[in-house]
Design a protein around this motif. Sequence first.
Motif, PDB file in Angstrom:
ATOM      1  N   TYR A   1     -16.036  53.892   5.652  1.00 16.95           N
ATOM      2  CA  TYR A   1     -16.567  52.676   5.032  1.00 16.95           C
ATOM      3  C   TYR A   1     -18.033  52.820   4.651  1.00 16.95           C
ATOM      4  O   TYR A   1     -18.440  52.428   3.574  1.00 16.95           O
TER       5      TYR A   1
ATOM      6  N   ILE B   1      -6.769  43.520   0.940  1.00 14.89           N
ATOM      7  CA  ILE B   1      -6.290  43.223   2.294  1.00 14.89           C
ATOM      8  C   ILE B   1      -6.477  44.445   3.192  1.00 14.89           C
ATOM      9  O   ILE B   1      -7.013  44.350   4.302  1.00 14.89           O
TER      10      ILE B   1
ATOM     11  N   ARG C   1      -8.515  46.959   2.819  1.00 16.70           N
ATOM     12  CA  ARG C   1      -9.940  47.226   3.032  1.00 16.70           C
ATOM     13  C   ARG C   1     -10.520  46.286   4.083  1.00 16.70           C
ATOM     14  O   ARG C   1     -11.279  46.707   4.965  1.00 16.70           O
ATOM     15  N   ALA C   2     -10.147  45.001   3.989  1.00 22.60           N
ATOM     16  CA  ALA C   2     -10.684  44.016   4.936  1.00 22.60           C
ATOM     17  C   ALA C   2     -10.212  44.310   6.357  1.00 22.60           C
ATOM     18  O   ALA C   2     -10.989  44.212   7.316  1.00 22.60           O
ATOM     19  N   LEU C   3      -8.943  44.686   6.518  1.00 22.20           N
ATOM     20  CA  LEU C   3      -8.439  44.945   7.869  1.00 22.20           C
ATOM     21  C   LEU C   3      -9.050  46.231   8.433  1.00 22.20           C
ATOM     22  O   LEU C   3      -9.390  46.294   9.618  1.00 22.20           O
TER      23      LEU C   3
ATOM     24  N   GLU D   1     -11.962  47.350   7.746  1.00 21.27           N
ATOM     25  CA  GLU D   1     -13.349  47.020   8.095  1.00 21.27           C
ATOM     26  C   GLU D   1     -13.418  46.314   9.448  1.00 21.27           C
ATOM     27  O   GLU D   1     -14.353  46.527  10.226  1.00 21.27           O
ATOM     28  N   GLN D   2     -12.421  45.472   9.720  1.00 20.05           N
ATOM     29  CA  GLN D   2     -12.382  44.829  11.030  1.00 20.05           C
ATOM     30  C   GLN D   2     -12.293  45.872  12.143  1.00 20.05           C
ATOM     31  O   GLN D   2     -12.889  45.713  13.205  1.00 20.05           O
TER      32      GLN D   2
ATOM     33  N   PHE E   1     -16.564  45.926  12.099  1.00 14.38           N
ATOM     34  CA  PHE E   1     -16.716  44.775  12.994  1.00 14.38           C
ATOM     35  C   PHE E   1     -16.143  45.053  14.382  1.00 14.38           C
ATOM     36  O   PHE E   1     -16.374  44.286  15.306  1.00 14.38           O
TER      37      PHE E   1
ATOM     38  N   THR F   1     -13.291  44.693  15.872  1.00 14.69           N
ATOM     39  CA  THR F   1     -12.645  43.531  16.463  1.00 14.69           C
ATOM     40  C   THR F   1     -11.687  43.927  17.582  1.00 14.69           C
ATOM     41  O   THR F   1     -11.350  43.104  18.435  1.00 14.69           O
TER      42      THR F   1
ATOM     43  N   ARG G   1      -8.455  44.624  17.526  1.00 14.63           N
ATOM     44  CA  ARG G   1      -7.036  44.249  17.496  1.00 14.63           C
ATOM     45  C   ARG G   1      -6.203  45.482  17.152  1.00 14.63           C
ATOM     46  O   ARG G   1      -6.552  46.252  16.264  1.00 14.63           O
TER      47      ARG G   1
ATOM     48  N   LEU H   1      -2.260  43.964  13.360  1.00 14.50           N
ATOM     49  CA  LEU H   1      -2.866  43.750  12.043  1.00 14.50           C
ATOM     50  C   LEU H   1      -1.813  43.907  10.947  1.00 14.50           C
ATOM     51  O   LEU H   1      -1.735  43.099  10.017  1.00 14.50           O
TER      52      LEU H   1
END
Lengths: 208, 208
Positions: free
Chosen positions: A121, A174, A176-178, A180-181, A185, A187, A189, A194
């Motif tokens: 990323y 979608i 890319r966002a997951l 990144e999490q 970030f 997260t 999970r 996910l």
Amino acid sequence: MNRSAGDAEALQKASGNQPKTARGEATRKAILSAAERVIGARGYNDASIGHITSEAGVAQGTFYIYFNTKEQVFSELVLEMGRLVRHTIADATLGIDDRLEAEKAGLTAFLEFVCAHPDLYRIVQEALFVDPQAYREYYQTFAAGYRSGLIAAEQAGQISPGDAEIRAWALMGIGRALGEQLVVFKTGRPIPELVAGAYDLIANGIKP
Amino acid sequence: MNRSAGDAEALQKASGNQPKTARGEATRKAILSAAERVIGARGYNDASIGHITSEAGVAQGTFYIYFNTKEQVFSELVLEMGRLVRHTIADATLGIDDRLEAEKAGLTAFLEFVCAHPDLYRIVQEALFVDPQAYREYYQTFAAGYRSGLIAAEQAGQISPGDAEIRAWALMGIGRALGEQLVVFKTGRPIPELVAGAYDLIANGIKP
């Protein structure tokens, strides 16, 4: 302007000096892999060719057999990561005939790739500033393949009719966002959660 | 550590020196708006406080009434853009009771905001390198609100049951990807087409 000369120059700019032997190819990959870790950790500006060759365990002169500048190794790294992502997803979905199942397997493979390449990323995002052309190529090559796959799936009746281009962008967004999490970030999970959550949205939408 | 002193310091770091008058607030906003254009065009490293005050049409000394450093004005710009995005979407969806309709109106408002602030992407993306904390805050504040909205909508039976956190990230990812097509890749597709295509996916999924 001589078009083929321009093309050759563009290819040269993008890909560096292509090695002719398997050993040369292995050294080139080792340099790219070192560049991934060094630039991921330090950022483009603070990373030097010396850092990269030291991380790769090769002499500084060896770098120049394959690349001319730090900018060139960075651009090639971005494109190489794009190729790796696409090949990883293609391998993971090989032999899956149903597009919805392929979406699930592809998203899983992508998120696993992201975790194995936690600097992806930072590197791709920094390309927007260091080499916008490589940034565009990274996403647009991916989108073009995604779009073709969705069109084929629609023709085969495996997905509902819809705008394949917009869907490709949205589905990539979608993923890319997951990813990144997971790596930015952090997260925490698990990937299967996910994928299950995203797959439900992708397949069924959120309409009650 | 004295917690309230730490909080005050964090607030000070993030938001600069809060003006006490409407005129002061207008000057502060003018400096932030100039910073948006200057940093968007030049990038963080090449932008100077002199460029920003010159663009804002204020004396360099005026800058220091509101901000202490270039880093601080950048961080505040990222957070201010986050607030602006959220308020714009909140305004656009005010009074829309149905969540699916609100999704459509919110996505439209977001994409219109992106077109009115074409440097948003460069600035937020550069924050990952310049001020990772501001980057995280930008997305996480947005995600927290999105998640709450989805939970309320699910409880009201307006959307199907599902993982609100993953859905929030996925839906934000769709918006981010479509906005990027508009201002980074400049694909040129009209906002209503983008929204219609994305809405169909969000509401119905792609299962045939």
